[in-house]
Motif scaffolding. Structure first.
Motif, PDB file in Angstrom:
ATOM      1  N   UNK A   7       1.542   3.701  -6.235  1.00  0.00           N
ATOM      2  CA  UNK A   7       0.488   4.451  -6.928  1.00  0.00           C
ATOM      3  C   UNK A   7      -0.883   3.979  -6.440  1.00  0.00           C
ATOM      4  N   UNK A   8      -1.077   2.671  -6.336  1.00  0.00           N
ATOM      5  CA  UNK A   8      -2.360   2.122  -5.870  1.00  0.00           C
ATOM      6  C   UNK A   8      -2.681   2.605  -4.456  1.00  0.00           C
ATOM      7  N   UNK A   9      -1.701   2.565  -3.571  1.00  0.00           N
ATOM      8  CA  UNK A   9      -1.911   2.843  -2.142  1.00  0.00           C
ATOM      9  C   UNK A   9      -1.963   4.337  -1.827  1.00  0.00           C
ATOM     10  N   UNK A  10      -1.033   5.101  -2.360  1.00  0.00           N
ATOM     11  CA  UNK A  10      -0.800   6.462  -1.874  1.00  0.00           C
ATOM     12  C   UNK A  10      -1.291   7.588  -2.773  1.00  0.00           C
ATOM     13  N   UNK A  11      -1.766   7.288  -3.979  1.00  0.00           N
ATOM     14  CA  UNK A  11      -2.039   8.374  -4.910  1.00  0.00           C
ATOM     15  C   UNK A  11      -3.485   8.366  -5.395  1.00  0.00           C
ATOM     16  N   UNK A  12      -3.747   9.269  -6.307  1.00  0.00           N
ATOM     17  CA  UNK A  12      -5.048   9.352  -6.965  1.00  0.00           C
ATOM     18  C   UNK A  12      -5.044   8.569  -8.277  1.00  0.00           C
ATOM     19  N   UNK A  13      -4.086   7.670  -8.433  1.00  0.00           N
ATOM     20  CA  UNK A  13      -3.910   6.914  -9.672  1.00  0.00           C
ATOM     21  C   UNK A  13      -2.738   7.469 -10.453  1.00  0.00           C
ATOM     22  N   UNK A  52       6.036   4.806   6.669  1.00  0.00           N
ATOM     23  CA  UNK A  52       4.885   4.638   5.790  1.00  0.00           C
ATOM     24  C   UNK A  52       3.737   5.527   6.222  1.00  0.00           C
ATOM     25  N   UNK A  53       3.030   6.019   5.229  1.00  0.00           N
ATOM     26  CA  UNK A  53       1.804   6.776   5.487  1.00  0.00           C
ATOM     27  C   UNK A  53       0.582   5.951   5.076  1.00  0.00           C
ATOM     28  N   UNK A  54       0.794   4.660   4.815  1.00  0.00           N
ATOM     29  CA  UNK A  54      -0.326   3.792   4.408  1.00  0.00           C
ATOM     30  C   UNK A  54      -1.347   3.685   5.535  1.00  0.00           C
ATOM     31  N   UNK A  55      -2.631   3.776   5.198  1.00  0.00           N
ATOM     32  CA  UNK A  55      -3.672   3.641   6.227  1.00  0.00           C
ATOM     33  C   UNK A  55      -3.766   2.201   6.742  1.00  0.00           C
ATOM     34  N   UNK A  56      -4.377   2.025   7.892  1.00  0.00           N
ATOM     35  CA  UNK A  56      -4.500   0.702   8.510  1.00  0.00           C
ATOM     36  C   UNK A  56      -5.169  -0.315   7.600  1.00  0.00           C
ATOM     37  N   UNK A  57      -6.189   0.099   6.849  1.00  0.00           N
ATOM     38  CA  UNK A  57      -6.879  -0.852   5.965  1.00  0.00           C
ATOM     39  C   UNK A  57      -5.918  -1.448   4.936  1.00  0.00           C
ATOM     40  N   UNK A  58      -4.919  -0.688   4.510  1.00  0.00           N
ATOM     41  CA  UNK A  58      -3.921  -1.179   3.562  1.00  0.00           C
ATOM     42  C   UNK A  58      -2.922  -2.084   4.273  1.00  0.00           C
ATOM     43  N   UNK A  59      -2.514  -1.710   5.459  1.00  0.00           N
ATOM     44  CA  UNK A  59      -1.578  -2.536   6.242  1.00  0.00           C
ATOM     45  C   UNK A  59      -2.194  -3.888   6.579  1.00  0.00           C
ATOM     46  N   UNK A  60      -3.494  -3.898   6.830  1.00  0.00           N
ATOM     47  CA  UNK A  60      -4.183  -5.155   7.128  1.00  0.00           C
ATOM     48  C   UNK A  60      -4.200  -6.092   5.936  1.00  0.00           C
ATOM     49  N   UNK A  61      -4.048  -5.546   4.731  1.00  0.00           N
ATOM     50  CA  UNK A  61      -3.946  -6.364   3.524  1.00  0.00           C
ATOM     51  C   UNK A  61      -2.516  -6.883   3.306  1.00  0.00           C
TER      52      UNK A  61
END
Length: 147
Positions: free
Chosen positions: A59-65, A100-109
């Motif tokens: 929910x945090x990564x992929x959604x609008x909440x 995964x569809x997570x953006x790079x900024x999330x993967x870097x975390x």
């Protein structure tokens, strides 16, 4: 899926905020504490903590909440993770380990490895996902408490 109206059960609900990594994991941690206080066996607590953490992070990564609702009954823990969109375009693909569809900024975390949905399914006794592009995603998971 078995649904209960809450009679003889404990209901918990947590609001999850998009991109709020500072609070990510709080809901699963609180749920774990409640289960421990109820004397639920460690293996059930561990599985419940895994599915709720993975749902919370998705929910945090992929959604609008969204929100996570938990219903604890003597025979099961039911977790419903519901977000506010944007939905999953291809559920079959999203269920594949490593996708995964997570953006790079999330993967870097250190998040977004593509194991969230597969881990949720693996740790649940019952697992159901409802989603479509442009709509909410609802994941319902049940973990049986063996007495």
């Amino acid at each position: 899926m078995n649904k209960d109206n809450g009679i003889n059960g404990i209901k918990l609900q947590y609001e999850i905020i998009k991109d709020d990594f500072s609070r990510a994991g709080e809901a699963s941690s609180n749920i774990k504490k409640v289960l421990r206080q109820l004397g639920i066996e460690d293996s059930i607590i561990r599985r419940t903590a895994i599915v709720t953490y993975e749902a919370e992070m998705n929910i945090v990564i992929h959604s609008e909440g969204g929100r996570i609702k938990v219903l604890i009954n003597p025979d099961q823990v039911q977790i419903i993770a519901e977000d506010y969109g944007p939905g999953i375009e291809n559920i079959e693909l999203a269920m594949q380990e490593g996708y995964s569809t997570a953006p790079n900024r999330v993967r870097e975390l250190g998040f977004g490895a593509g194991m969230g949905l597969p881990n949720m399914k693996r740790c649940s006794d019952e697992f159901e996902i409802q989603s479509e592009k442009g709509a909410a995603t609802i994941v319902t998971m049940i973990i049986y408490i063996k007495g």
